[in-house]
Design a protein around this motif. Structure first.
Motif, PDB file in Angstrom:
ATOM      1  N   GLU A 307      89.546  60.740  32.146  1.00 41.56           N
ATOM      2  CA  GLU A 307      88.095  60.560  32.050  1.00 41.56           C
ATOM      3  C   GLU A 307      87.758  59.240  32.734  1.00 41.56           C
ATOM      4  N   PRO A 308      87.627  59.284  34.048  1.00 39.70           N
ATOM      5  CA  PRO A 308      87.470  58.040  34.805  1.00 39.70           C
ATOM      6  C   PRO A 308      86.158  57.306  34.526  1.00 39.70           C
ATOM      7  N   THR A 309      85.114  58.051  34.045  1.00 43.59           N
ATOM      8  CA  THR A 309      83.840  57.387  33.751  1.00 43.59           C
ATOM      9  C   THR A 309      83.435  57.689  32.317  1.00 43.59           C
ATOM     10  N   ARG A 310      82.460  56.897  31.882  1.00 42.49           N
ATOM     11  CA  ARG A 310      81.924  57.105  30.555  1.00 42.49           C
ATOM     12  C   ARG A 310      80.436  56.773  30.588  1.00 42.49           C
ATOM     13  N   GLN A 311      79.654  57.498  29.788  1.00 45.81           N
ATOM     14  CA  GLN A 311      78.220  57.300  29.744  1.00 45.81           C
ATOM     15  C   GLN A 311      77.905  56.036  28.972  1.00 45.81           C
ATOM     16  N   ILE A 312      77.035  55.244  29.602  1.00 46.40           N
ATOM     17  CA  ILE A 312      76.651  54.004  28.935  1.00 46.40           C
ATOM     18  C   ILE A 312      75.146  53.947  28.678  1.00 46.40           C
ATOM     19  N   GLY A 313      74.373  54.914  29.198  1.00 46.00           N
ATOM     20  CA  GLY A 313      72.929  54.895  28.977  1.00 46.00           C
ATOM     21  C   GLY A 313      72.230  56.075  29.645  1.00 46.00           C
ATOM     22  N   LEU A 314      70.850  56.063  29.568  1.00 41.66           N
ATOM     23  CA  LEU A 314      70.030  57.140  30.114  1.00 41.66           C
ATOM     24  C   LEU A 314      68.721  56.536  30.598  1.00 41.66           C
ATOM     25  N   GLN A 320      68.071  60.302  34.001  1.00 46.43           N
ATOM     26  CA  GLN A 320      69.324  60.227  34.756  1.00 46.43           C
ATOM     27  C   GLN A 320      70.368  59.502  33.912  1.00 46.43           C
ATOM     28  N   ILE A 321      71.547  60.051  33.871  1.00 47.52           N
ATOM     29  CA  ILE A 321      72.641  59.476  33.093  1.00 47.52           C
ATOM     30  C   ILE A 321      73.246  58.295  33.841  1.00 47.52           C
ATOM     31  N   VAL A 322      73.434  57.222  33.080  1.00 45.93           N
ATOM     32  CA  VAL A 322      74.065  56.018  33.655  1.00 45.93           C
ATOM     33  C   VAL A 322      75.517  55.982  33.191  1.00 45.93           C
ATOM     34  N   VAL A 323      76.439  55.869  34.135  1.00 42.93           N
ATOM     35  CA  VAL A 323      77.872  55.863  33.804  1.00 42.93           C
ATOM     36  C   VAL A 323      78.491  54.566  34.299  1.00 42.93           C
TER      37      VAL A 323
END
Length: 478
Positions: A307-314, A320-323
């Motif tokens: 899982e190279p990225t992870r969601q940190i916000g919106l 739009q999802i911020v990763v």
């Protein structure tokens, strides 16, 4: 064989030398008792305890310093102190700290405690002095009792020799028909009575010696004996002082009043200590701490391959999802032990103030109890003064009475000696019978015994007055 015989001879000779009795003087007995008597040793222990109490009081002025170190292993589900994640593991952690504390102000109780300890030591010293005086008197009394018993035996044996001579002479006169058979029987009865009294006197000597040995702390009763010495009567010039002079001197010198005064001072110090609890207490502290762990340290980070990225916000408007990159920390070997201690140490310091407001009247009641103890100590001091006056007056009166009794006993002994000489002369020429002769002899023996008893009674009572007059126990003239 010759060498073996020589060794046996030397062994027997040494045994005989060791078995020889040591004859003790009164001075040696007193000195030995002051060094070895159990009661004196107990008083010396009390003095040692008072010295420790003084050290305790001095220790209150010194900062307290305490160190602590812990090295522990935790096994099971525990937090990884490096990553903060709970995981099953076995981990070792080390911690250490050093703490120092100092009382700056405590209502002056430290100073009062030190003063109290000094007074307590004085009281213990006075108690030891009194115990030494008492033991010296006990030893002198027991020693003089042994001397009286021995000299009483000498009187009985000397009179028995006279009776033996009279028995031989009476037997010859009875056989010659000059004296009746009853006179011979009377002399034989006197002889038997004297032998019985001699046996009792010998037993009394052994009993007196055992009593003296026990006072000294000596258990070898069989080989214990004293020097056969006739103590002269002297030193009565102290009785030339008035009894009031002796009382005033005793008040200045005797330990009884000093002990009571020290106890009163101790009670007053206890009041001051209790009052100190009304005041605030101010202290200072300093703490140094450090720690070390056996877990690995974070040396870097890599992307999580799963899982190279992870969601940190919106983004609210566009949804739009911020990763962000999803990294995994990489662990390396822990730093060296002393490097960790150096990096992880810390200090804390400051002051601590404690102000008493309400403690259930405990301080107030403690002060009142100690004030009551002061009044009780004052009454005890007053009673000790009254007791000392009464004891000195009694000792002074007893010594004077004993001297007069001794002089009267000497006069009576001299008179009975002349009466016995006269009765002997009359008996020798047949002018009196054996019964009258025996009665004269018994009266003479009794007056001799009474003179001895009065003599040693006076010597002992005189020593008591000298002690009350302040003469040190080791300086008594005996």
């Amino acid at each position: 064989m010759k060498n073996y015989s020589l060794l046996v001879t030397l062994f027997l000779f040494c045994g005989m030398m060791n078995a020889q009795q040591k004859e003790w003087t009164l001075e040696e007995c007193v000195e030995y008792a002051l060094q070895n008597n159990i009661q004196v040793k107990q008083s010396e222990l009390d003095l040692e305890l008072s010295e420790i109490e003084k050290l305790d009081a001095l220790g209150n002025f010194i900062p307290s310093i305490n160190g602590q170190a812990t090295n522990a292993w935790n096994t099971g589900l525990t937090q990884n102190v490096t990553t903060g994640i709970l995981q099953n593991q076995t981990v070792r952690n080390f911690s250490a700290n050093l703490t120092a504390g100092l009382t700056i102000f405590d209502g002056l109780r430290n100073f009062k405690q030190l003063q109290r300890a000094k007074i307590s030591r004085l009281a213990s010293q006075y108690s030891l002095d009194k115990m030494e005086d008492d033991i010296a008197l006990f030893v002198a009394d027991a020693y003089l009792q042994v001397l009286f018993s021995k000299q009483n035996l000498d009187v009985l044996q000397a009179q028995n020799e006279v009776t033996k001579e009279q028995l031989t002479r009476t037997q010859d006169l009875v056989e010659a028909g000059v004296l009746p058979q009853g006179d011979l029987l009377e002399i034989k009865a006197t002889m038997a009575d004297e032998k019985q009294r001699i046996i009792l006197a010998e037993n009394q000597i052994q009993i007196s010696l055992i009593g003296l040995a026990q006072t000294l702390g000596i258990r070898d009763y069989q080989n214990f004996d004293i020097v056969d010495r006739d103590y002269a009567v002297f030193g009565n010039e102290i009785l030339a002082n008035s009894v009031y002079d002796v009382i005033e001197k005793a008040k200045e010198e005797r330990s009884e009043l000093k002990i009571a005064e020290a106890n009163r001072d101790l009670a007053e110090q206890d009041v001051a200590l209790a009052k100190g609890a009304y005041l605030p207490t101010l202290g200072a502290f300093f703490n140094y701490n450090t720690r070390e762990t056996g877990q690995g340290r974070i040396t870097g980070a890599v992307l999580d391959p799963t899982e190279p990225t992870r969601q940190i916000g919106l983004v609210q408007d566009t949804e739009q999802i911020v990763v962000a990159p999803n990294t995994i920390p990489t662990l390396g070997s822990p730093l060296p032990f002393f490097d960790q201690l150096y990096r992880n140490d810390g200090i804390s310091y400051g002051f601590q103030l404690s102000v008493p407001f309400l403690n259930g009247f405990a301080t107030r009641n403690a002060v009142k109890r100690n004030q009551i103890n002061v009044k009780r100590a004052e009454f005890q001091l007053e009673q000790a003064e009254l007791d000392l006056e009464a004891n000195v007056y009694q000792a002074y009166t007893d010594a004077k009475g004993a001297f007069e009794a001794y002089e009267a006993a000497l006069v009576a002994s001299e008179a009975q000696e002349k009466a016995f000489e006269y009765a002997t002369e009359r008996y020798d020429v047949g002018l009196t019978n054996a019964f009258d002769f025996s009665q004269a002899k018994i009266r003479f023996e009794n007056t001799q015994r009474e003179a001895l008893r009065a003599k040693y009674d006076y010597i002992f009572k005189l020593k008591v007055v000298e002690l009350y007059f302040g003469i040190p126990v080791r300086d008594l003239k005996l």
